[in-house]
Design an enzyme around this catalytic site. Structure first.
Site, PDB file in Angstrom:
ATOM      1  N   ALA A  18       4.294  93.162  43.303  1.00  0.00           N
ATOM      2  CA  ALA A  18       4.610  94.351  44.080  1.00  0.00           C
ATOM      3  C   ALA A  18       3.986  94.186  45.428  1.00  0.00           C
ATOM      4  O   ALA A  18       2.770  93.737  45.735  1.00  0.00           O
ATOM      5  CB  ALA A  18       4.430  95.477  43.411  1.00  0.00           C
TER       6      ALA A  18
ATOM      7  N   SER B  57      -4.205 101.232  43.052  1.00  0.00           N
ATOM      8  CA  SER B  57      -4.412 100.833  44.600  1.00  0.00           C
ATOM      9  C   SER B  57      -5.459 101.569  45.286  1.00  0.00           C
ATOM     10  O   SER B  57      -5.869 102.607  44.790  1.00  0.00           O
ATOM     11  CB  SER B  57      -2.931 101.270  45.434  1.00  0.00           C
ATOM     12  OG  SER B  57      -3.591 101.262  46.604  1.00  0.00           O
TER      13      SER B  57
ATOM     14  N   GLY C  85      -4.964  85.896  43.122  1.00  0.00           N
ATOM     15  CA  GLY C  85      -5.510  84.670  43.700  1.00  0.00           C
ATOM     16  C   GLY C  85      -4.716  83.568  43.212  1.00  0.00           C
ATOM     17  O   GLY C  85      -5.322  82.402  43.193  1.00  0.00           O
TER      18      GLY C  85
END
EC number: 1.3.5.2
Length: 336
Positions: free
Chosen positions: A62, A175, A297
């Site tokens: 997302a 977030s 990552g």
């Protein structure tokens, strides 16, 4: 491969401007015969997860296509699944610009976008127009001006609207760029939210006669005790999956580099090891009771294998996709 040339040109621009320019071009080809310009042939490597059949285990995380504007063009690149969003009940502009920074030397990104999106109703219209053959996840969050204590209502509003159109639903409570949001990951606040989400899922399952799994996206910046408590809550509330992890606030691996002091969440290679550690610890705790979608990552076949060895059933890419291009999808699917 043409991408190094494209990247060189795009990296001359401000990151958000480069994103807007890229998406403008992708929108032109998305859902049209011109899609062949971005299409690549990727092997089929089916994976069953959360009761769904994924054509391959590599998904788009997302944040890249927040409003679902380029689902078909991105799908043509070979993703097994695409997660759009984060989307909120009402449109919001997000945080002030600049809010996206490249840490080129470390192949990382720092963002403090703040859930900028055109709202859930706009997303649904875009999803309706798409023809993506893979699994579509929809990631939902709360509006910035909704008090955290009432935050669960925003998730329930979004669930109600997206349920008929989602392959799975991702609950973003991790977030770092929406004040107070991460507090929903802990203790009673988490239990209260998960109970409400599970009740809503049951109600919508009965209404629509289809079961849409729910996954919760967690932060990498958790203590071992917090991670154990979250795992316990997810199992107790019969949540269908967990996405590990979101971006990190830790800057220890980029000290001294350009933009390292910028506020926001860090993604890309500097997050690689920590996200894998979280997945490994989560896997030990969950003992196979719910699947893990690994993200953080992943920029190579080796990094993808490490996530799966740690316990991920599926993986997602974002920063690695920016730095490596669409070829990364094919490379991982082919060799994983």
């Amino acid at each position: 491969m043409y991408y190094p040339l494209v990247r060189k040109a795009l990296f001359q621009l401000d990151p958000e401007r480069a994103h807007e320019l890229t998406f403008r071009q992708l929108k032109r080809v998305s859902g049209t015969p011109l899609e062949f310009l971005v299409r690549q042939s990727v092997p089929t490597k089916p994976v069953s997860c959360m009761g769904l059949s994924f054509k391959n285990p590599v998904g788009l995380a997302a944040g890249l296509d927040k409003d679902g504007e380029c689902i078909d063009a991105l799908g043509a690149m070979g993703f097994g699944f695409i997660e759009v969003g984060t989307v909120t009940p009402r449109p919001q502009v997000g945080n002030d610009k600049p809010r996206l920074f490249r840490i080129v030397e470390a192949e990382g990104l720092i963002n403090r976008m703040g859930f900028n999106n055109h709202g859930v109703d706009n997303l649904i219209e875009n999803v309706k127009k798409s023809h993506f053959g893979g699994i579509l996840g929809i990631n939902i969050g709360k509006n910035k001006d909704t008090p955290v204590e009432q935050g669960k209502e925003d998730y329930l509003i979004c669930m109600d609207k997206i349920y008929p159109y989602a392959g799975y639903i991702a609950i973003n409570i991790s977030s770092p760029n929406t004040p107070g949001l991460r507090s929903l990951q802990y203790g009673e606040a988490l239990d209260d939210l998960l109970a409400a989400i599970k009740d809503k899922q049951t109600e919508l399952h009965q209404r629509h006669h289809k079961y849409v799994p729910v996954a919760v996206k967690i932060a990498p910046d958790l203590t071992e005790e917090e991670l154990i408590q979250i795992a316990d809550s997810l199992v107790r509330h019969n949540i269908d999956g967990v996405i590990a992890t979101n971006t990190t606030l830790d800057r220890s691996l980029i000290q001294g580099l350009n933009y390292c002091e910028q506020a926001g969440g860090l993604s890309g290679r500097p997050l690689q090891l920590r996200s894998t550690e979280v997945i490994h610890r989560l896997s030990q705790e969950l003992k196979g009771r719910l699947p893990i979608i690994g993200v953080g990552g992943i920029d190579s076949v080796t990094a993808a294998r490490e996530k799966m060895a740690a316990g991920a059933s599926l993986i997602q890419i974002y920063s690695g996709f920016i730095f490596r291009g669409p070829g990364l999808i094919k490379n991982i699917v082919t060799h994983i």
